[in-house]
Write a protein that holds these residues in place. Sequence first.
Motif, PDB file in Angstrom:
ATOM      1  N   UNK A 211       0.939  -1.167  -0.178  1.00 45.84           N
ATOM      2  CA  UNK A 211      -0.253   0.219   0.091  1.00 45.84           C
ATOM      3  C   UNK A 211       0.971   1.210   0.174  1.00 45.84           C
ATOM      4  N   UNK A 212       2.113   0.907   0.572  1.00 42.19           N
ATOM      5  CA  UNK A 212       2.953   2.238   1.163  1.00 42.19           C
ATOM      6  C   UNK A 212       3.506   2.538  -0.706  1.00 42.19           C
ATOM      7  N   UNK A 213       3.784   1.404  -1.332  1.00 37.58           N
ATOM      8  CA  UNK A 213       4.320   2.020  -2.632  1.00 37.58           C
ATOM      9  C   UNK A 213       3.149   2.518  -3.401  1.00 37.58           C
ATOM     10  N   UNK A 214       2.214   1.719  -3.406  1.00 38.75           N
ATOM     11  CA  UNK A 214       1.498   2.572  -4.694  1.00 38.75           C
ATOM     12  C   UNK A 214       0.687   3.670  -3.711  1.00 38.75           C
ATOM     13  N   UNK A 215       0.198   4.173  -2.749  1.00 44.09           N
ATOM     14  CA  UNK A 215       0.706   6.133  -2.189  1.00 44.09           C
ATOM     15  C   UNK A 215       1.790   6.274  -2.986  1.00 44.09           C
ATOM     16  N   UNK A 216       2.655   6.223  -2.745  1.00 44.02           N
ATOM     17  CA  UNK A 216       4.256   6.898  -3.326  1.00 44.02           C
ATOM     18  C   UNK A 216       3.981   7.138  -4.664  1.00 44.02           C
ATOM     19  N   UNK A 217       3.800   6.315  -5.962  1.00 41.75           N
ATOM     20  CA  UNK A 217       3.077   6.009  -7.024  1.00 41.75           C
ATOM     21  C   UNK A 217       2.480   6.804  -7.824  1.00 41.75           C
ATOM     22  N   UNK A 218       0.952   7.009  -7.206  1.00 42.31           N
ATOM     23  CA  UNK A 218       0.069   7.634  -7.343  1.00 42.31           C
ATOM     24  C   UNK A 218       0.451   9.197  -6.562  1.00 42.31           C
ATOM     25  N   UNK A 219       1.130   9.672  -5.765  1.00 44.67           N
ATOM     26  CA  UNK A 219       1.250  10.905  -5.166  1.00 44.67           C
ATOM     27  C   UNK A 219       2.331  11.872  -6.147  1.00 44.67           C
ATOM     28  N   UNK A 220       3.172  10.790  -6.805  1.00 43.87           N
ATOM     29  CA  UNK A 220       4.555  10.716  -7.627  1.00 43.87           C
ATOM     30  C   UNK A 220       3.920  11.556  -9.006  1.00 43.87           C
ATOM     31  N   UNK A 221       2.861  11.015  -9.190  1.00 37.70           N
ATOM     32  CA  UNK A 221       2.114  10.745 -10.735  1.00 37.70           C
ATOM     33  C   UNK A 221       2.950  12.082 -11.753  1.00 37.70           C
ATOM     34  N   UNK A 222       3.333  12.234 -12.443  1.00 39.77           N
ATOM     35  CA  UNK A 222       4.005  13.284 -13.085  1.00 39.77           C
ATOM     36  C   UNK A 222       2.459  13.633 -13.763  1.00 39.77           C
ATOM     37  N   UNK A 223       2.011  14.630 -13.970  1.00 39.92           N
ATOM     38  CA  UNK A 223       0.827  14.968 -15.053  1.00 39.92           C
ATOM     39  C   UNK A 223      -0.161  15.391 -13.555  1.00 39.92           C
ATOM     40  N   UNK A 224      -0.486  14.489 -13.380  1.00 43.29           N
ATOM     41  CA  UNK A 224      -1.660  13.933 -13.087  1.00 43.29           C
ATOM     42  C   UNK A 224      -2.092  14.312 -11.315  1.00 43.29           C
ATOM     43  N   UNK A 225      -0.857  14.130 -11.004  1.00 44.74           N
ATOM     44  CA  UNK A 225      -0.565  13.987  -8.936  1.00 44.74           C
ATOM     45  C   UNK A 225      -0.074  15.165  -9.152  1.00 44.74           C
ATOM     46  N   UNK A 226       1.211  15.201  -9.880  1.00 42.14           N
ATOM     47  CA  UNK A 226       2.591  15.337  -8.196  1.00 42.14           C
ATOM     48  C   UNK A 226       2.419  17.086  -8.268  1.00 42.14           C
ATOM     49  N   UNK A 227       1.593  17.640  -9.126  1.00 41.69           N
ATOM     50  CA  UNK A 227       1.276  19.218  -8.636  1.00 41.69           C
ATOM     51  C   UNK A 227       0.096  19.366  -7.663  1.00 41.69           C
ATOM     52  N   UNK A 228      -0.180  18.504  -7.306  1.00 46.51           N
ATOM     53  CA  UNK A 228      -2.032  18.799  -6.166  1.00 46.51           C
ATOM     54  C   UNK A 228      -0.691  18.014  -4.858  1.00 46.51           C
ATOM     55  N   UNK A 229      -1.793  18.306  -3.873  1.00 49.22           N
ATOM     56  CA  UNK A 229      -1.847  17.875  -2.826  1.00 49.22           C
ATOM     57  C   UNK A 229      -2.765  16.892  -2.251  1.00 49.22           C
ATOM     58  N   UNK A 230      -2.351  15.283  -2.623  1.00 50.43           N
ATOM     59  CA  UNK A 230      -3.467  14.265  -3.014  1.00 50.43           C
ATOM     60  C   UNK A 230      -3.486  13.447  -1.430  1.00 50.43           C
ATOM     61  N   UNK A 231      -4.594  12.999  -1.299  1.00 57.05           N
ATOM     62  CA  UNK A 231      -5.342  12.350  -0.514  1.00 57.05           C
ATOM     63  C   UNK A 231      -5.301  10.805  -0.562  1.00 57.05           C
ATOM     64  N   UNK A 232      -5.068   9.787  -0.644  1.00 52.62           N
ATOM     65  CA  UNK A 232      -4.979   8.596  -0.886  1.00 52.62           C
ATOM     66  C   UNK A 232      -5.326   7.409  -0.218  1.00 52.62           C
ATOM     67  N   UNK A 233      -7.039   7.388   0.057  1.00 55.26           N
ATOM     68  CA  UNK A 233      -7.457   6.202   0.927  1.00 55.26           C
ATOM     69  C   UNK A 233      -7.798   4.592   0.247  1.00 55.26           C
ATOM     70  N   UNK A 234      -7.175   3.832   1.074  1.00 51.90           N
ATOM     71  CA  UNK A 234      -7.587   2.402   1.379  1.00 51.90           C
ATOM     72  C   UNK A 234      -9.095   1.746   1.045  1.00 51.90           C
ATOM     73  N   UNK A 235      -9.812   1.418   0.318  1.00 51.84           N
ATOM     74  CA  UNK A 235     -11.303   1.106   0.861  1.00 51.84           C
ATOM     75  C   UNK A 235     -11.148  -0.063   0.262  1.00 51.84           C
ATOM     76  N   UNK A 236     -12.654  -1.180   0.871  1.00 47.90           N
ATOM     77  CA  UNK A 236     -12.617  -2.266  -0.480  1.00 47.90           C
ATOM     78  C   UNK A 236     -13.264  -2.303  -1.125  1.00 47.90           C
ATOM     79  N   UNK A 237     -13.707  -3.223  -2.047  1.00 44.75           N
ATOM     80  CA  UNK A 237     -14.385  -3.176  -3.321  1.00 44.75           C
ATOM     81  C   UNK A 237     -15.670  -2.747  -3.555  1.00 44.75           C
ATOM     82  N   UNK A 238     -16.378  -3.660  -2.211  1.00 43.28           N
ATOM     83  CA  UNK A 238     -17.784  -3.029  -1.388  1.00 43.28           C
ATOM     84  C   UNK A 238     -18.224  -1.746  -1.598  1.00 43.28           C
TER      85      UNK A 238
END
Lengths: 328, 328
Positions: A211-238
Amino acid sequence: MSIRIGILGYGNLGKGVEAAIGQNPDLELAAVFTRRDPAMLQVRTPGVEALPADALLKMQEQIDVLILCGGSATDLPGQTPYYASLYNVVDSFDTHANIPQHFAAVDQAAKASGRTALISCGWDPGMFSLNRLYANCILPQGKDYTFWGKGVSQGHSDAVRRIPGVKDCRQYTIPVPEAQAAVRSGADPELTTRQKHTRECFVVAQEGADLAQIERQIVTMPNYFSDYDTTVHFITQEELDQNHAGLPHGGSVIRTGKTGAKGEHTHVIEYSLKLDSNPEFTGSVLAAYARAVYRLNREGNVGCKTVFDIAPAYLSDKSPEELRAHLL
Amino acid sequence: MSIRIGILGYGNLGKGVEAAIGQNPDLELAAVFTRRDPAMLQVRTPGVEALPADALLKMQEQIDVLILCGGSATDLPGQTPYYASLYNVVDSFDTHANIPQHFAAVDQAAKASGRTALISCGWDPGMFSLNRLYANCILPQGKDYTFWGKGVSQGHSDAVRRIPGVKDCRQYTIPVPEAQAAVRSGADPELTTRQKHTRECFVVAQEGADLAQIERQIVTMPNYFSDYDTTVHFITQEELDQNHAGLPHGGSVIRTGKTGAKGEHTHVIEYSLKLDSNPEFTGSVLAAYARAVYRLNREGNVGCKTVFDIAPAYLSDKSPEELRAHLL
């Protein structure tokens, strides 16, 4: 006699157009066209068939306006010029940077065929563009701001889904309230990307994923997220299915400007949308403009148009007299 | 070459139009016309003359569009048809109930002379009307709400000034925040006049006047105040001049509507204005539409128009290519 509409593409947007047609008594859904197997589609409107896209080669007598409900990345750049050589068409092409070349291709095809085409219709581009234009003309000395959200960005949700270990995701774009308040006050703030919007991701991870690795990949993704303050929540499919199934969106176009001999007076013009369903609202805009495109073509006004080129009265099924008496 | 504008009537609105012309490089103020003694007017724009209204009989070679800045009650019903027989004209006629007959008179005159006329331009009628129309076309199943204010109503201020014992007054129209919140929530409330707006009067009384009697006469005045909750404050002329000299106004046009196969999704479209100066903003709208009227006439599109009949691109001094590249 009704205006007979064809829909090409029966995803969320196509279904939104269909629902809008059902609310407009002068519009009629002629058929839904798909590049998939039509037998796999269940058209919601009773009595309306799903047909293969190839059937469009020879249905000019049955369809007045074809609404193209494909995507801007790969579908519309080819489809809109192609079908403008056969039908009056409306699309929601939204790759802002490529609008000039898309316009040129569609204009050439439509002029050659004597058809009328409208590109980049919807809410942004579309209603937001219109409001930018009106506000710029009224307040030539001023500043434009656009805020999006709170709403689901499908492009950003897709980008997260492509990260290894991610099973599903819903991404919300959220305007920063302090930034909106500063703009509305007329203070003309200079705002960075980060100051205007935040992003929030609801992610369903695959079992055992880091999960930590996924979160890191999201918040540092260029163009999409790196210029923003991004919050990541892990939840279930349900939880995702239950709480994040909708496609809400919206936003505001704001222009602030000065008037007076010395620019001593400040004005704020704001157009804002709060939409429970992005594709249904977009579909409703496309349906109203399909009426306008049909009328323009009947008047011999052919070629490619944008929302800037169409007088508002063309969108309405009411007579000019009714509009002046009741809406002016 | 600039578009040469004439202004008839040099009150608050005429001066607002003049200030707007100064912000638009392609517009030029040709002259100000008045029915008073022109020698009494000091035109703010250097080098521009004040001329008697009679001079308009023979200035067709010097003026492309005449903007009529008189009042709707007594000036415009006669002026607009008359001057539409001589010039392209723009007015801000705002007596909603009489728009159909005003349109008919102006249309006849403009068609006979080969001129183009635009009536009922400004923000309400005008930009608010446009937004009512667009929103009605997009969401045919919905409900319209208009809130005005917080702002100065000149008609209501005048009505209070006519009460014996009143020396001066400023009346503010104020939307009720709870009503606005209910509308914006999509709850489709039914709202009475009293629930939508309150009124607040700042009154300067003559010395020795019966204040309780003045207040009673205000709050019970039919049409103007009796259907509203009205607050009356007695203040000095100095306080009025210092704190209530401006003419701010504004408001919101909101349409809420449903989409979806079962109307399951709610949408809220809102257009709102916060204006430091009502006449300068109105003048800015008139100036942008004068450009449109000039162009329509050059294309041979004559007769009477409203904002519903004019494609947005006509308002802008930018080329269609620029608009598509930068504002779409």
